[in-house]
Scaffold this motif. Structure first.
Motif, PDB file in Angstrom:
ATOM      1  N   UNK A 179       0.851  -1.184   0.000  1.00  0.00           N
ATOM      2  CA  UNK A 179       0.000   0.000   0.000  1.00  0.00           C
ATOM      3  C   UNK A 179       0.886   1.232   0.000  1.00  0.00           C
ATOM      4  N   UNK A 180       0.500   2.254  -0.762  1.00  0.00           N
ATOM      5  CA  UNK A 180       1.190   3.537  -0.655  1.00  0.00           C
ATOM      6  C   UNK A 180       0.782   4.185   0.663  1.00  0.00           C
ATOM      7  N   UNK A 181       1.632   5.059   1.187  1.00  0.00           N
ATOM      8  CA  UNK A 181       1.361   5.708   2.467  1.00  0.00           C
ATOM      9  C   UNK A 181       0.059   6.478   2.495  1.00  0.00           C
ATOM     10  N   UNK A 182      -0.361   7.044   1.345  1.00  0.00           N
ATOM     11  CA  UNK A 182      -1.605   7.823   1.325  1.00  0.00           C
ATOM     12  C   UNK A 182      -2.841   6.952   1.086  1.00  0.00           C
ATOM     13  N   UNK A 183      -2.677   5.632   0.953  1.00  0.00           N
ATOM     14  CA  UNK A 183      -3.809   4.725   0.751  1.00  0.00           C
ATOM     15  C   UNK A 183      -4.237   4.017   2.034  1.00  0.00           C
ATOM     16  N   UNK A 184      -3.551   4.300   3.147  1.00  0.00           N
ATOM     17  CA  UNK A 184      -3.899   3.666   4.415  1.00  0.00           C
ATOM     18  C   UNK A 184      -5.237   4.214   4.898  1.00  0.00           C
ATOM     19  N   UNK A 185      -6.129   3.327   5.298  1.00  0.00           N
ATOM     20  CA  UNK A 185      -7.457   3.693   5.768  1.00  0.00           C
ATOM     21  C   UNK A 185      -7.661   3.151   7.190  1.00  0.00           C
ATOM     22  N   UNK A 186      -8.557   3.769   7.976  1.00  0.00           N
ATOM     23  CA  UNK A 186      -8.846   3.223   9.309  1.00  0.00           C
ATOM     24  C   UNK A 186      -9.323   1.775   9.203  1.00  0.00           C
ATOM     25  N   UNK A 187      -8.791   0.937  10.072  1.00  0.00           N
ATOM     26  CA  UNK A 187      -9.144  -0.480  10.049  1.00  0.00           C
ATOM     27  C   UNK A 187      -8.126  -1.341   9.325  1.00  0.00           C
ATOM     28  N   UNK A 188      -7.271  -0.734   8.477  1.00  0.00           N
ATOM     29  CA  UNK A 188      -6.234  -1.503   7.791  1.00  0.00           C
ATOM     30  C   UNK A 188      -5.235  -2.041   8.797  1.00  0.00           C
ATOM     31  N   UNK A 189      -4.788  -3.271   8.595  1.00  0.00           N
ATOM     32  CA  UNK A 189      -3.737  -3.862   9.427  1.00  0.00           C
ATOM     33  C   UNK A 189      -2.471  -3.892   8.566  1.00  0.00           C
ATOM     34  N   UNK A 190      -1.396  -3.299   9.109  1.00  0.00           N
ATOM     35  CA  UNK A 190      -0.146  -3.226   8.348  1.00  0.00           C
ATOM     36  C   UNK A 190       1.004  -3.807   9.157  1.00  0.00           C
ATOM     37  N   UNK A 191       2.048  -4.205   8.435  1.00  0.00           N
ATOM     38  CA  UNK A 191       3.286  -4.657   9.065  1.00  0.00           C
ATOM     39  C   UNK A 191       4.208  -3.442   9.085  1.00  0.00           C
ATOM     40  N   UNK A 192       4.646  -3.039  10.296  1.00  0.00           N
ATOM     41  CA  UNK A 192       5.480  -1.846  10.454  1.00  0.00           C
ATOM     42  C   UNK A 192       6.383  -2.065  11.658  1.00  0.00           C
ATOM     43  N   UNK A 193       7.643  -1.761  11.533  1.00  0.00           N
ATOM     44  CA  UNK A 193       8.614  -1.939  12.623  1.00  0.00           C
ATOM     45  C   UNK A 193       8.571  -3.363  13.181  1.00  0.00           C
ATOM     46  N   UNK A 194       8.534  -4.343  12.301  1.00  0.00           N
ATOM     47  CA  UNK A 194       8.537  -5.770  12.664  1.00  0.00           C
ATOM     48  C   UNK A 194       7.399  -6.162  13.606  1.00  0.00           C
ATOM     49  N   UNK A 195       6.237  -5.544  13.457  1.00  0.00           N
ATOM     50  CA  UNK A 195       5.088  -5.884  14.277  1.00  0.00           C
ATOM     51  C   UNK A 195       3.807  -5.613  13.486  1.00  0.00           C
ATOM     52  N   UNK A 196       2.675  -6.059  14.012  1.00  0.00           N
ATOM     53  CA  UNK A 196       1.381  -5.824  13.374  1.00  0.00           C
ATOM     54  C   UNK A 196       0.722  -4.612  14.008  1.00  0.00           C
ATOM     55  N   UNK A 197       0.238  -3.691  13.170  1.00  0.00           N
ATOM     56  CA  UNK A 197      -0.406  -2.467  13.632  1.00  0.00           C
ATOM     57  C   UNK A 197      -1.724  -2.293  12.911  1.00  0.00           C
ATOM     58  N   UNK A 198      -2.718  -1.761  13.630  1.00  0.00           N
ATOM     59  CA  UNK A 198      -4.017  -1.459  13.034  1.00  0.00           C
ATOM     60  C   UNK A 198      -4.162   0.053  12.974  1.00  0.00           C
ATOM     61  N   UNK A 199      -4.528   0.577  11.806  1.00  0.00           N
ATOM     62  CA  UNK A 199      -4.745   2.016  11.646  1.00  0.00           C
ATOM     63  C   UNK A 199      -6.055   2.379  12.338  1.00  0.00           C
ATOM     64  N   UNK A 200      -5.959   3.246  13.348  1.00  0.00           N
ATOM     65  CA  UNK A 200      -7.138   3.658  14.105  1.00  0.00           C
ATOM     66  C   UNK A 200      -7.717   4.937  13.521  1.00  0.00           C
ATOM     67  N   UNK A 201      -6.843   5.896  13.224  1.00  0.00           N
ATOM     68  CA  UNK A 201      -7.270   7.192  12.722  1.00  0.00           C
ATOM     69  C   UNK A 201      -6.283   7.641  11.655  1.00  0.00           C
ATOM     70  N   UNK A 202      -6.785   8.182  10.558  1.00  0.00           N
ATOM     71  CA  UNK A 202      -5.924   8.638   9.461  1.00  0.00           C
ATOM     72  C   UNK A 202      -6.338  10.051   9.076  1.00  0.00           C
ATOM     73  N   UNK A 203      -5.358  10.956   9.043  1.00  0.00           N
ATOM     74  CA  UNK A 203      -5.595  12.330   8.599  1.00  0.00           C
ATOM     75  C   UNK A 203      -4.669  12.635   7.430  1.00  0.00           C
ATOM     76  N   UNK A 204      -5.230  13.136   6.334  1.00  0.00           N
ATOM     77  CA  UNK A 204      -4.421  13.577   5.202  1.00  0.00           C
ATOM     78  C   UNK A 204      -3.978  15.007   5.481  1.00  0.00           C
ATOM     79  N   UNK A 205      -2.669  15.257   5.471  1.00  0.00           N
ATOM     80  CA  UNK A 205      -2.122  16.571   5.792  1.00  0.00           C
ATOM     81  C   UNK A 205      -1.423  17.130   4.559  1.00  0.00           C
ATOM     82  N   UNK A 206      -1.774  18.356   4.206  1.00  0.00           N
ATOM     83  CA  UNK A 206      -1.134  19.032   3.075  1.00  0.00           C
ATOM     84  C   UNK A 206      -0.529  20.332   3.589  1.00  0.00           C
ATOM     85  N   UNK A 207       0.728  20.278   4.034  1.00  0.00           N
ATOM     86  CA  UNK A 207       1.348  21.501   4.549  1.00  0.00           C
ATOM     87  C   UNK A 207       1.594  22.511   3.429  1.00  0.00           C
TER      88      UNK A 207
END
Length: 187
Positions: free
Chosen positions: A3-31
């Motif tokens: 998945x691209x970083x901007x395609x992560x949605x709440x509820x997605x389970x990803x492998x990150x830092x050698x562990x399983x993580x669930x996306x709880x909240x996602x905010x798109x930021x455009x500085x």
């Protein structure tokens, strides 16, 4: 699956830092300066830690598919909750700390979906709504029913929710298990 970083949605389970993580909240930021990124609040599915991480659209993460199977809740045994597979009648124990706030909603015979990764249970999906009885609430003040104010109530499982003023004690209500909010009075 990548998945691209901007395609992560709440509820997605990803492998990150050698562990399983669930996306709880996602905010798109455009500085105003620099590239856009996704600010993602992650919850570790193994030990419950939380992490805020930034993912740029050029970064990729590995999305994990969890095995989901229907189980029926049986009982609590110390710090473990026991579930039974509805097809094979096999029993599995899941630690209470892995369930978190969801453990308060478990009721005998409740049908749930147990999510596992490589054969190891890591979470439970509850029904969206459950029926619970109000143990105690403040008395209704005359004339307060016309306003849209809510009052606190304690449910039979110890959780606190806000209910409309016309709801009194010993009444069964429907509660949303994800938002912990009052939905309606149970029939």
């Amino acid at each position: 699956m990548k998945l691209n970083g901007n395609e992560i949605r709440p509820g997605n389970v990803i492998q990150h830092q050698d562990s399983l993580w669930k996306a709880v909240k996602v905010d798109a930021v455009k500085p105003g300066k620099g590239p856009a990124y996704a600010q993602v609040e992650l919850k570790n599915l193994i030990d419950g830690r939380k992490l805020n991480e930034r993912f740029r659209s050029s970064e990729t993460v590995e999305r994990v598919r969890l095995e989901q199977k229907d189980f029926s809740y049986l009982y609590a045994e110390g710090e473990q909750h026991v579930f039974m597979d509805t097809e094979t009648y096999d029993q599995v124990s899941i630690p209470a700390d892995l369930l978190g706030d969801q453990a308060a909603f478990l009721q005998d015979g409740m049908n749930v979906t147990v999510e596992s990764f490589e054969g190891r249970p890591i979470g439970v999906s509850l029904p969206e709504q459950v029926v619970l009885e109000i143990a105690e609430t403040e008395p209704t003040v005359k004339g307060q029913t016309a306003s849209s104010s809510y009052k606190p109530a304690v449910l039979e499982n110890g959780l606190r929710v806000m209910v409309p003023p016309h709801i009194s004690g010993n009444v069964k209500i429907v509660v949303n298990t994800e938002t912990l909010e009052y939905v309606k009075r149970a029939d």
